[in-house]
Design a protein around this motif. Structure first.
Motif, PDB file in Angstrom:
ATOM      1  N   ASN A 190       9.953 -22.376 -18.000  1.00 56.95           N
ATOM      2  CA  ASN A 190      11.345 -21.926 -17.847  1.00 56.95           C
ATOM      3  C   ASN A 190      11.856 -21.168 -19.158  1.00 56.95           C
ATOM      4  OD1 ASN A 190      13.887 -21.844 -16.432  1.00 56.95           O
ATOM      5  ND2 ASN A 190      14.851 -23.618 -17.615  1.00 56.95           N
ATOM      6  N   THR A 191      10.742 -20.602 -19.923  1.00 56.87           N
ATOM      7  CA  THR A 191      10.738 -20.212 -21.338  1.00 56.87           C
ATOM      8  C   THR A 191      12.041 -18.903 -21.048  1.00 56.87           C
ATOM      9  OG1 THR A 191       8.769 -20.795 -22.211  1.00 56.87           O
ATOM     10  CG2 THR A 191       9.958 -18.683 -23.167  1.00 56.87           C
ATOM     11  N   PHE A 192      11.476 -17.970 -19.969  1.00 57.34           N
ATOM     12  CA  PHE A 192      12.315 -16.671 -19.678  1.00 57.34           C
ATOM     13  C   PHE A 192      13.871 -16.874 -19.522  1.00 57.34           C
ATOM     14  CE2 PHE A 192       9.824 -12.662 -18.918  1.00 57.34           C
ATOM     15  CZ  PHE A 192       8.825 -13.110 -19.679  1.00 57.34           C
ATOM     16  N   LEU A 193      14.233 -17.950 -19.064  1.00 60.02           N
ATOM     17  CA  LEU A 193      15.752 -18.187 -18.662  1.00 60.02           C
ATOM     18  C   LEU A 193      16.543 -19.050 -19.534  1.00 60.02           C
ATOM     19  CD1 LEU A 193      15.771 -17.883 -14.923  1.00 60.02           C
ATOM     20  CD2 LEU A 193      16.329 -16.061 -16.578  1.00 60.02           C
ATOM     21  N   SER A 194      15.617 -19.955 -20.199  1.00 63.91           N
ATOM     22  CA  SER A 194      16.270 -21.234 -20.759  1.00 63.91           C
ATOM     23  C   SER A 194      17.153 -22.120 -19.823  1.00 63.91           C
ATOM     24  CB  SER A 194      17.216 -20.727 -21.877  1.00 63.91           C
ATOM     25  OG  SER A 194      18.545 -20.327 -21.584  1.00 63.91           O
ATOM     26  N   PRO A 195      17.173 -23.325 -20.402  1.00 65.75           N
ATOM     27  CA  PRO A 195      18.041 -24.150 -19.636  1.00 65.75           C
ATOM     28  C   PRO A 195      19.444 -23.663 -19.204  1.00 65.75           C
ATOM     29  CG  PRO A 195      17.738 -25.321 -21.621  1.00 65.75           C
ATOM     30  CD  PRO A 195      17.017 -23.875 -21.665  1.00 65.75           C
ATOM     31  N   LYS A 214      11.168 -18.937 -28.455  1.00 68.06           N
ATOM     32  CA  LYS A 214      11.834 -17.904 -27.647  1.00 68.06           C
ATOM     33  C   LYS A 214      13.243 -18.232 -27.787  1.00 68.06           C
ATOM     34  CE  LYS A 214       7.645 -16.165 -26.793  1.00 68.06           C
ATOM     35  NZ  LYS A 214       6.663 -17.271 -26.939  1.00 68.06           N
ATOM     36  N   TYR A 215      13.985 -18.341 -26.694  1.00 66.31           N
ATOM     37  CA  TYR A 215      15.338 -18.478 -26.575  1.00 66.31           C
ATOM     38  C   TYR A 215      15.940 -19.775 -27.097  1.00 66.31           C
ATOM     39  CZ  TYR A 215      15.538 -14.245 -23.722  1.00 66.31           C
ATOM     40  OH  TYR A 215      15.637 -13.100 -23.347  1.00 66.31           O
ATOM     41  N   LEU A 216      15.225 -20.920 -27.060  1.00 62.39           N
ATOM     42  CA  LEU A 216      15.918 -22.111 -27.649  1.00 62.39           C
ATOM     43  C   LEU A 216      16.082 -22.034 -28.932  1.00 62.39           C
ATOM     44  CD1 LEU A 216      13.868 -24.439 -25.292  1.00 62.39           C
ATOM     45  CD2 LEU A 216      16.348 -24.302 -25.396  1.00 62.39           C
ATOM     46  N   LEU A 265      22.896 -21.248 -28.169  1.00 59.98           N
ATOM     47  CA  LEU A 265      22.317 -20.724 -26.966  1.00 59.98           C
ATOM     48  C   LEU A 265      23.133 -20.318 -25.975  1.00 59.98           C
ATOM     49  CD1 LEU A 265      19.616 -20.618 -25.575  1.00 59.98           C
ATOM     50  CD2 LEU A 265      20.018 -22.873 -24.467  1.00 59.98           C
ATOM     51  N   PRO A 266      24.278 -20.817 -25.594  1.00 55.90           N
ATOM     52  CA  PRO A 266      25.146 -20.365 -24.730  1.00 55.90           C
ATOM     53  C   PRO A 266      25.742 -19.065 -24.785  1.00 55.90           C
ATOM     54  CG  PRO A 266      25.625 -22.661 -25.112  1.00 55.90           C
ATOM     55  CD  PRO A 266      24.816 -22.060 -26.078  1.00 55.90           C
ATOM     56  N   MET A 267      26.195 -18.778 -26.071  1.00 54.94           N
ATOM     57  CA  MET A 267      26.851 -17.581 -26.578  1.00 54.94           C
ATOM     58  C   MET A 267      25.673 -16.440 -26.577  1.00 54.94           C
ATOM     59  SD  MET A 267      27.963 -18.291 -30.356  1.00 54.94           S
ATOM     60  CE  MET A 267      28.494 -20.033 -29.811  1.00 54.94           C
ATOM     61  N   ARG A 268      24.566 -16.764 -27.132  1.00 52.87           N
ATOM     62  CA  ARG A 268      23.394 -15.602 -27.101  1.00 52.87           C
ATOM     63  C   ARG A 268      22.876 -15.230 -25.763  1.00 52.87           C
ATOM     64  NH1 ARG A 268      19.034 -17.794 -28.769  1.00 52.87           N
ATOM     65  NH2 ARG A 268      19.618 -20.092 -29.426  1.00 52.87           N
ATOM     66  N   MET A 269      22.771 -16.326 -25.042  1.00 52.89           N
ATOM     67  CA  MET A 269      22.201 -15.764 -23.492  1.00 52.89           C
ATOM     68  C   MET A 269      23.441 -15.137 -22.913  1.00 52.89           C
ATOM     69  SD  MET A 269      19.370 -17.152 -23.620  1.00 52.89           S
ATOM     70  CE  MET A 269      18.921 -16.662 -22.033  1.00 52.89           C
ATOM     71  N   ARG A 270      24.658 -15.283 -22.809  1.00 55.64           N
ATOM     72  CA  ARG A 270      25.511 -14.245 -22.252  1.00 55.64           C
ATOM     73  C   ARG A 270      25.361 -13.015 -22.879  1.00 55.64           C
ATOM     74  NH1 ARG A 270      28.850 -19.048 -22.163  1.00 55.64           N
ATOM     75  NH2 ARG A 270      29.702 -18.930 -24.450  1.00 55.64           N
ATOM     76  N   GLN A 271      25.165 -12.835 -24.124  1.00 54.81           N
ATOM     77  CA  GLN A 271      25.100 -11.322 -24.592  1.00 54.81           C
ATOM     78  C   GLN A 271      23.685 -10.768 -24.262  1.00 54.81           C
ATOM     79  OE1 GLN A 271      27.707  -9.808 -26.096  1.00 54.81           O
ATOM     80  NE2 GLN A 271      26.498  -8.178 -26.099  1.00 54.81           N
ATOM     81  N   SER A 343       6.468 -11.324 -28.397  1.00 53.82           N
ATOM     82  CA  SER A 343       7.193 -12.407 -28.368  1.00 53.82           C
ATOM     83  C   SER A 343       8.544 -11.586 -27.855  1.00 53.82           C
ATOM     84  CB  SER A 343       7.560 -12.805 -29.632  1.00 53.82           C
ATOM     85  OG  SER A 343       8.235 -14.310 -29.440  1.00 53.82           O
ATOM     86  N   LEU A 344       9.353 -12.717 -27.656  1.00 52.63           N
ATOM     87  CA  LEU A 344      10.799 -12.234 -26.838  1.00 52.63           C
ATOM     88  C   LEU A 344      11.759 -13.561 -27.363  1.00 52.63           C
ATOM     89  CD1 LEU A 344      11.096 -14.349 -24.086  1.00 52.63           C
ATOM     90  CD2 LEU A 344       8.891 -13.070 -23.883  1.00 52.63           C
ATOM     91  N   GLY A 345      13.004 -13.352 -26.713  1.00 56.78           N
ATOM     92  CA  GLY A 345      14.144 -14.560 -27.010  1.00 56.78           C
ATOM     93  C   GLY A 345      14.817 -14.410 -28.305  1.00 56.78           C
TER      94      GLY A 345
END
Length: 412
Positions: A190-195, A214-216, A265-271, A343-345
């Protein structure tokens, strides 16, 4: 801060696993515990070396358990909604531990044919070629292909969704039913989307894997991996492999960075998603772009599935440029706000050419069969001002045009 089941995701991201009341000095942020060993009450301590329980405050040796890592593992489990979280030294360490815990020689794995190249190499060169585990790679965008590949000896179905680098999706609910009907487990990267944007356990998966790099973590300054699961027996086997047999647990400083990074994580994923959506739309309308792969676009062949099983479309996209690899190189080397890097995230925008970088070890014919062309560009869109990112892409396209104009005309 008490740990309550009714806390929402953003609250769990900030505080879960860190409890000032459990600290002698009231640490709001979990400190970095760097000790390699711990004093024990006496030689007649009831717990054995490999049975120390962090939940009971039992710590014996840093490889086996560490308070900072334990806090990170509780945070990771809470974010994915699982009973058990394990933090590893890398995503590869987490995934290999899952494979070691679920299959033995003679068993069979069904895997998505568009897996991350490192995972695919692990399955081929280690588990298939050295350990005698058979592996079938299938186009899992059609769940029927997974069903057709199942055998009595299939013990694990392993998926990524979206995939790297083509952003293909698979129907996790349908594939979970197929796996469980065959008495196999379903593992999902689930790396590409994060929980924050996808929860495979809720969709029927048995184990979720992450590269926390990555995103976490989200800041490109830590390497780590994670497994989250509910089954107690499988968790015990994974813990035993992690702590006792393989020694591949996450280091304390990386655990601290993962705890710190996950708070935003939540605010980063939204942006990330807002920027990626705007860039994907821009690229789809550009004359030098042939195809854009992004689940948020209505043109994506699985856009409807994305809306069903994902809470958002993420910050990674890929696209194919006109021309050949030299044209792609001209484009990439002209960018300055986007950094050319694997890499990414992370919060910064990164861009890479899979055929010449992450997927270069795969033979060209095999890459092209998978859809990874010489001009496929993968982009991890960061949280910068989107207008600056769009201006940088325009610089890349201008460089492509200049390069094309300098080439001699093709001979008839």
């Amino acid at each position: 801060m008490g740990e309550r089941d009714d806390h929402r995701f953003a609250t769990r991201a900030v505080s879960w696993g860190e409890d000032p009341a459990s600290s002698d000095v009231g640490d709001v942020v979990s400190p970095i515990h760097l000790t390699s060993t711990y004093a024990v009450p006496g030689i007649d301590s009831e717990f054995k070396l490999d049975e120390a329980d962090p939940e009971e405050g039992e710590f014996l040796y840093g490889r086996l358990s560490n308070p900072t890592r334990h806090a990170a593992e509780k945070r990771l489990a809470a974010l994915e909604g699982g009973a058990h979280g394990l933090a590893f030294a890398s995503g590869t360490a987490a995934i290999s531990t899952l494979f070691f815990a679920t299959v033995t020689p003679g068993d069979h794995i069904v895997a998505f044919d568009d897996l991350y190249a490192g995972t695919r190499r692990m399955l081929e060169s280690l588990f298939r070629d050295r350990l005698g585990v058979d592996v079938s790679f299938v186009d899992a965008t059609d769940a029927g292909n997974v069903a057709d590949a199942m055998r009595p000896e299939t013990k694990l179905v392993y998926m990524e969704t979206p995939t790297n680098p083509l952003l293909r999706l698979c129907d996790l609910d349908a594939i979970a039913d197929i796996a469980h009907a065959g008495d196999a487990l379903l593992g999902v990267d689930n790396t590409f989307l994060s929980p924050f944007l996808q929860n495979p356990l809720e969709l029927g998966a048995d184990v979720v894997a992450h590269s926390t790099t990555k995103y976490l973590n989200g800041h490109s300054d830590s390497i780590g991996g994670a497994l989250v699961l509910d089954d107690d027996d499988l968790a015990a086997e994974c813990y035993h492999l992690q702590r006792v047999l393989l020694g591949n647990a996450m280091a304390p400083f990386d655990a601290y960075l993962t705890l710190r990074g996950s708070k935003t994580l939540p605010m980063r994923m939204r942006q990330h998603e807002a920027n990626a959506s705007e860039i994907a739309t821009f690229l789809e309308g550009h004359p030098l772009v042939e195809t854009v792969h992004y689940p948020g676009l209505e043109s994506h062949p699985q856009h409807e599935l994305a809306k069903q099983q994902m809470a958002g479309y993420g910050g990674v996209l890929s696209f194919e440029l006109e021309g050949d690899m030299d044209d792609a190189a001209a484009f990439l080397e002209a960018l300055s706000t986007f950094t050319l890097a694997v890499s990414l995230g992370g919060v910064e925008s990164l861009v890479e050419l899979p055929a010449g970088m992450t997927h270069e070890p795969i033979p060209k014919a095999e890459r092209e069969e998978l859809g990874i062309t010489d001009t496929l560009v993968r982009m991890s869109v960061g949280v910068e001002a989107v207008d600056d990112l769009l201006a940088d892409l325009e610089r890349g396209f201008a460089a492509m045009r200049r390069f094309s104009e300098q080439q001699p005309p093709a001979e008839d």
